[in-house]
Motif scaffolding. Structure first.
Motif, PDB file in Angstrom:
ATOM      1  N   ALA A 161     -32.781  44.983 -15.933  1.00  0.00           N
ATOM      2  CA  ALA A 161     -33.512  43.768 -16.299  1.00  0.00           C
ATOM      3  C   ALA A 161     -33.125  42.538 -15.488  1.00  0.00           C
ATOM      4  CB  ALA A 161     -33.310  43.466 -17.791  1.00  0.00           C
ATOM      5  N   PHE A 162     -32.032  42.611 -14.748  1.00  0.00           N
ATOM      6  CA  PHE A 162     -31.503  41.440 -14.059  1.00  0.00           C
ATOM      7  C   PHE A 162     -32.027  41.403 -12.631  1.00  0.00           C
ATOM      8  CE2 PHE A 162     -27.465  39.124 -12.507  1.00  0.00           C
ATOM      9  CZ  PHE A 162     -27.923  37.898 -12.970  1.00  0.00           C
ATOM     10  N   THR A 163     -32.648  40.290 -12.231  1.00  0.00           N
ATOM     11  CA  THR A 163     -33.266  40.197 -10.905  1.00  0.00           C
ATOM     12  C   THR A 163     -32.626  39.106 -10.052  1.00  0.00           C
ATOM     13  OG1 THR A 163     -34.977  38.698 -11.786  1.00  0.00           O
ATOM     14  CG2 THR A 163     -35.476  41.069 -11.742  1.00  0.00           C
ATOM     15  N   ASN A 164     -31.407  38.706 -10.377  1.00  0.00           N
ATOM     16  CA  ASN A 164     -30.728  37.680  -9.595  1.00  0.00           C
ATOM     17  C   ASN A 164     -30.612  38.130  -8.135  1.00  0.00           C
ATOM     18  OD1 ASN A 164     -28.054  36.627  -8.347  1.00  0.00           O
ATOM     19  ND2 ASN A 164     -28.445  35.208 -10.017  1.00  0.00           N
ATOM     20  N   PRO A 165     -31.094  37.319  -7.177  1.00  0.00           N
ATOM     21  CA  PRO A 165     -31.105  37.759  -5.770  1.00  0.00           C
ATOM     22  C   PRO A 165     -29.713  37.963  -5.181  1.00  0.00           C
ATOM     23  CG  PRO A 165     -31.731  35.438  -5.963  1.00  0.00           C
ATOM     24  CD  PRO A 165     -31.729  35.990  -7.341  1.00  0.00           C
ATOM     25  N   TYR A 166     -28.721  37.171  -5.603  1.00  0.00           N
ATOM     26  CA  TYR A 166     -27.367  37.332  -5.078  1.00  0.00           C
ATOM     27  C   TYR A 166     -26.772  38.673  -5.524  1.00  0.00           C
ATOM     28  CZ  TYR A 166     -27.538  32.429  -3.710  1.00  0.00           C
ATOM     29  OH  TYR A 166     -27.881  31.237  -3.124  1.00  0.00           O
ATOM     30  N   TYR A 167     -27.043  39.033  -6.765  1.00  0.00           N
ATOM     31  CA  TYR A 167     -26.590  40.314  -7.304  1.00  0.00           C
ATOM     32  C   TYR A 167     -27.273  41.467  -6.572  1.00  0.00           C
ATOM     33  CZ  TYR A 167     -26.249  44.005 -10.937  1.00  0.00           C
ATOM     34  OH  TYR A 167     -26.043  45.174 -11.636  1.00  0.00           O
ATOM     35  N   GLN A 198     -14.327  28.673 -14.252  1.00  0.00           N
ATOM     36  CA  GLN A 198     -13.472  27.729 -13.535  1.00  0.00           C
ATOM     37  C   GLN A 198     -14.260  26.453 -13.266  1.00  0.00           C
ATOM     38  OE1 GLN A 198     -12.036  30.758 -10.448  1.00  0.00           O
ATOM     39  NE2 GLN A 198     -10.318  29.344 -10.509  1.00  0.00           N
ATOM     40  N   MET A 199     -15.166  26.505 -12.304  1.00  0.00           N
ATOM     41  CA  MET A 199     -16.037  25.373 -11.988  1.00  0.00           C
ATOM     42  C   MET A 199     -17.492  25.714 -12.341  1.00  0.00           C
ATOM     43  SD  MET A 199     -14.377  24.391  -8.285  1.00  0.00           S
ATOM     44  CE  MET A 199     -15.653  23.186  -7.922  1.00  0.00           C
ATOM     45  N   TYR A 200     -17.874  26.927 -11.998  1.00  0.00           N
ATOM     46  CA  TYR A 200     -19.215  27.432 -12.287  1.00  0.00           C
ATOM     47  C   TYR A 200     -19.146  28.941 -12.229  1.00  0.00           C
ATOM     48  CZ  TYR A 200     -19.228  28.072  -7.235  1.00  0.00           C
ATOM     49  OH  TYR A 200     -18.907  28.455  -5.955  1.00  0.00           O
ATOM     50  N   GLY A 201     -20.099  29.610 -12.856  1.00  0.00           N
ATOM     51  CA  GLY A 201     -20.098  31.066 -12.752  1.00  0.00           C
ATOM     52  C   GLY A 201     -21.030  31.722 -13.742  1.00  0.00           C
ATOM     53  N   GLY A 202     -21.395  32.970 -13.429  1.00  0.00           N
ATOM     54  CA  GLY A 202     -22.291  33.729 -14.275  1.00  0.00           C
ATOM     55  C   GLY A 202     -21.565  34.738 -15.132  1.00  0.00           C
ATOM     56  N   LEU A 203     -21.983  34.819 -16.393  1.00  0.00           N
ATOM     57  CA  LEU A 203     -21.501  35.828 -17.340  1.00  0.00           C
ATOM     58  C   LEU A 203     -22.758  36.476 -17.920  1.00  0.00           C
ATOM     59  CD1 LEU A 203     -19.984  32.774 -18.177  1.00  0.00           C
ATOM     60  CD2 LEU A 203     -18.266  34.454 -18.787  1.00  0.00           C
ATOM     61  N   TRP A 204     -23.320  37.393 -17.165  1.00  0.00           N
ATOM     62  CA  TRP A 204     -24.630  37.933 -17.468  1.00  0.00           C
ATOM     63  C   TRP A 204     -24.529  39.285 -18.162  1.00  0.00           C
ATOM     64  CZ3 TRP A 204     -24.151  36.578 -11.935  1.00  0.00           C
ATOM     65  CH2 TRP A 204     -24.591  35.283 -11.650  1.00  0.00           C
ATOM     66  N   PHE A 250     -21.923  24.534 -16.457  1.00  0.00           N
ATOM     67  CA  PHE A 250     -22.180  25.437 -15.337  1.00  0.00           C
ATOM     68  C   PHE A 250     -21.792  26.877 -15.649  1.00  0.00           C
ATOM     69  CE2 PHE A 250     -21.646  21.216 -13.365  1.00  0.00           C
ATOM     70  CZ  PHE A 250     -22.905  21.096 -12.803  1.00  0.00           C
ATOM     71  N   ALA A 251     -21.930  27.256 -16.918  1.00  0.00           N
ATOM     72  CA  ALA A 251     -21.785  28.656 -17.318  1.00  0.00           C
ATOM     73  C   ALA A 251     -23.192  29.235 -17.429  1.00  0.00           C
ATOM     74  CB  ALA A 251     -21.053  28.767 -18.652  1.00  0.00           C
ATOM     75  N   TRP A 252     -23.458  30.282 -16.686  1.00  0.00           N
ATOM     76  CA  TRP A 252     -24.801  30.844 -16.628  1.00  0.00           C
ATOM     77  C   TRP A 252     -24.852  32.168 -17.378  1.00  0.00           C
ATOM     78  CZ3 TRP A 252     -23.633  30.049 -10.883  1.00  0.00           C
ATOM     79  CH2 TRP A 252     -23.728  28.676 -10.576  1.00  0.00           C
ATOM     80  N   PHE A 253     -25.866  32.286 -18.253  1.00  0.00           N
ATOM     81  CA  PHE A 253     -26.047  33.479 -19.071  1.00  0.00           C
ATOM     82  C   PHE A 253     -27.408  34.103 -18.767  1.00  0.00           C
ATOM     83  CE2 PHE A 253     -23.177  30.694 -21.414  1.00  0.00           C
ATOM     84  CZ  PHE A 253     -22.144  31.557 -21.755  1.00  0.00           C
TER      85      PHE A 253
END
Length: 276
Positions: free
Chosen positions: A123-129, A111-117, A35-38
């Protein structure tokens, strides 16, 4: 888990400690985590970031954004960020390691999950960001009561419990299940209480609690359940948390209770926060 108060504190510490440092090399996905997101292939992070200089950091909701040259690095909630001076022992497992030319390091671990972008600016279009960047922070004057009232609009809001209203739907980015506990205690509202049952006076009190409690958490250096950039626990003493459950409510002395609710734990005083 990092929420809005910790993101603000972490950002201040990054600007004080890392600003002006040059990135020598980057190691991403050293310890694979489900659950590590890149952003794209983490193998290209070194090509993107090595040689760039840390210019500034900024908090957006519960995220920390670092600008380095033409690139951005964004850490989401669920990421432990730690600074290590040159020569300090580094953790064996991590998901992102920025090593600077002076030998110091910034380590990001899930920790449990998370983004390291890490990505080229824009270039990043993540809606939460995107939402976290667009919406006003409760720490600003723009987040006033008229704005708060707009968050109450929508046909589903009246049926939401107070916990869900505060922590879901990106209504207040960065306000999560940790920080909301003390906010609801300050407002004397039970986490399960439906928003439709709140009077206008109670809504004003809730708004004030959101503003004041978050300010206090930031001023204290984050919550005592979390750690800062240097590994030190925050100085804000939580009233309702895993550290205080079973202890006396500071207002009335009733034992603080814990319950499972909506995919997480809630803490409350059954006397001060009656379920109506």
């Amino acid at each position: 888990m990092m929420e809005l108060p910790e993101a603000v504190v972490m950002t201040e510490q990054i600007n004080a400690t890392l600003k002006g440092k040059k990135i020598a090399r980057v190691t991403a996905n050293h310890s694979p985590h489900k659950f590590a997101w890149f952003f794209g292939d983490p193998e290209i992070y070194d090509d993107l970031l090595a040689g760039e200089t840390v210019e500034q950091a900024a908090p957006y909701g519960g995220m920390v954004e670092i600008t380095a040259g033409g690139a951005k690095i964004v850490f989401s909630e669920g990421i432990n960020l730690r600074y290590f001076a040159a020569g300090e022992k580094l953790p064996a497992k991590h998901q992102l390691h920025l090593e600077f030319t002076d030998g110091s390091s910034l380590i990001g671990s899930v920790q449990m999950y998370g983004g390291l972008w890490a990505f080229p600016d824009g270039a990043f279009t993540n809606p939460y960001y995107a939402v976290a960047r667009e919406k006003p922070s409760p720490l600003t004057e723009e987040f006033d009561y008229p704005y708060f009232k707009t968050l109450l609009m929508g046909e589903k809001v009246p049926s939401l419990p107070a916990k869900a209203f505060l922590a879901t739907g990106q209504r207040i980015p960065g306000l999560g299940n940790g920080a909301l506990q003390d906010i609801l205690w300050r407002a004397r509202i039970h986490p399960k209480r439906k928003m439709a049952t709140l009077s206008q006076e109670e809504l004003h009190i809730l708004f004030s609690a959101v503003k004041s409690v978050l300010v206090e958490m930031v001023a204290g250096g984050g919550r005592d359940t979390e750690r800062d950039l240097y590994g030190h626990p925050g100085g804000y003493q939580t009233i309702l948390s895993k550290k205080t459950v079973g202890g006396p409510c500071p207002a009335c002395g009733t034992a603080i209770q814990k319950a499972a609710y909506l995919g997480g734990s809630i803490y409350f005083c059954p006397e001060c926060q009656k379920l109506r």
